[in-house]
Design a protein around this motif. Structure first.
Motif, short mmCIF file in Angstrom:
data_model
loop_
_atom_site.label_atom_id
_atom_site.label_comp_id
_atom_site.label_asym_id
_atom_site.label_seq_id
_atom_site.Cartn_x
_atom_site.Cartn_y
_atom_site.Cartn_z
N SER A 129 0.64 -1.55 -0.68
CA SER A 129 0.00 0.38 -0.24
C SER A 129 0.58 1.25 0.25
O SER A 129 2.25 1.03 0.65
CB SER A 129 -0.61 -0.18 1.72
N ASN A 130 -0.01 2.15 -0.34
CA ASN A 130 0.95 3.77 -0.12
C ASN A 130 -0.38 4.33 0.57
O ASN A 130 -1.27 4.19 0.30
CB ASN A 130 2.07 4.21 -1.23
N ASP A 131 0.64 6.04 0.22
CA ASP A 131 -0.46 6.87 0.67
C ASP A 131 -1.63 7.49 -0.16
O ASP A 131 -3.06 7.37 -0.25
CB ASP A 131 0.38 8.30 0.24
N PHE A 132 -1.59 7.00 -1.51
CA PHE A 132 -2.36 7.28 -2.48
C PHE A 132 -4.39 6.03 -2.46
O PHE A 132 -5.20 6.57 -2.88
CB PHE A 132 -2.34 6.23 -3.97
N LEU A 133 -3.43 5.05 -1.66
CA LEU A 133 -4.86 4.33 -0.94
C LEU A 133 -6.12 4.98 -0.60
O LEU A 133 -7.01 5.02 -0.30
CB LEU A 133 -4.86 2.99 0.17
N ALA A 134 -5.86 6.45 -0.19
CA ALA A 134 -6.59 6.94 0.56
C ALA A 134 -7.77 7.59 -0.77
O ALA A 134 -8.76 7.84 -0.79
CB ALA A 134 -5.53 8.60 1.06
N THR A 135 -7.46 7.43 -1.80
CA THR A 135 -8.42 7.98 -3.06
C THR A 135 -9.96 6.98 -3.38
O THR A 135 -10.30 6.75 -4.10
CB THR A 135 -7.49 8.57 -4.33
N LEU A 136 -9.65 5.31 -2.16
CA LEU A 136 -10.46 4.41 -2.46
C LEU A 136 -11.80 5.33 -2.50
O LEU A 136 -12.14 5.07 -3.24
CB LEU A 136 -10.04 3.51 -1.71
#
Length: 264
Positions: free
Chosen positions: A89-96
């Motif tokens: 995972s990384n920070d862009f998972l916030a866009t899920l």
């Protein structure tokens, strides 16, 4: 072989979700095939198992987010050891949540993405963020005919104590709406301060309110366990000391998962 799914969660930070899911994955992989999945955008499980901390660059477009979007995790699995794999995972998972809204992705999306590999593993271990968000509900909604289980983390604090019923409600809602095989494996005490006088009171309260649900093993605070993130599992002279409390917990977890009969 069909993988059992175990999701670690609680809507409070600092309860050892990432360390517990990482160590559990490692210990299970000693004898069985394990896939660890990082559903927390902080990527702590990813860093813990790979020793990579620049996760946005190292795992750019190579994470569980893209796996969900592609409906197939296979391209995003990285090998940690002989029997242990990881979907990072990384920070862009916030866009899920935004991706789910825009693309009409449902809460069974992780189940769809995992379908091609469900027969390749004995266990799928999922780390979740300290929030009751899509990142938590989606793992809990992931069905396996071998059984899906939730481990409720508890650090002995009042904040975590009041988070337990909320998390149990989410487990029940996920079971009713999406995942009939879902069971609560138990409440795991992972104490930030094992010397705190109120711990005994908290143990009694949990036993009274949730009889039979607490794991007998208590994960006590140890410097050697904290240093696993630095030292890793290989050629670590402190490893036996670091894993002292997790070894009996994993045995308890295996027994509880074996005893539970999945529904549906």
């Amino acid at each position: 072989m069909t993988a059992k799914i175990v999701t670690f969660g609680i809507s409070k930070g600092g309860c050892s979700k990432s360390v517990s899911s990482g160590v559990t994955s490692y210990l299970l992989s000693k004898e069985e095939r394990v896939l660890a999945i990082d559903m927390d955008g902080q990527g702590n499980l990813t860093s813990f198992l790979t020793n990579e901390y620049d996760i946005c660059n190292v795992f750019e477009e190579k994470t569980i987010l893209e796996a969900i979007q592609d409906k197939d995790v296979r391209k995003y699995i990285i090998k940690i050891s002989e029997n242990l794999d990881l979907v990072p995972s990384n920070d862009f998972l916030a866009t899920l949540p935004r991706m789910m809204y825009r693309q009409g992705i449902k809460f069974d999306a992780l189940q769809v993405a995992l379908e091609p590999v469900m027969e390749d593993y004995d266990w799928i271990i999922i780390d979740t963020p300290p929030a009751l968000s899509e990142h938590t509900v989606m793992p809990l909604s992931t069905y396996s005919k071998a059984g899906s289980f939730a481990v409720v983390m508890f650090d002995g604090s009042m904040f975590a104590y009041y988070a337990i019923p909320k998390f149990l409600e989410i487990i029940e809602a996920s079971k009713e709406r999406y995942n009939p095989s879902l069971k609560t494996a138990g409440i795991l005490f992972s104490l930030i301060d094992s010397r705190a006088k109120e711990n005994e009171v908290m143990e009694e309260s949990i036993e009274e309110e949730y009889p039979g649900l607490r794991f007998q093993t208590i994960i006590k605070r140890k410097a050697a366990t904290r240093r696993l993130a630095i030292s890793g599992f290989e050629e670590n002279p402190e490893l036996t000391n670091a894993l002292e409390y997790y070894i009996p917990f994993v045995e308890e977890l295996k027994k509880r998962a074996k005893q539970e009969q999945p529904q549906g």
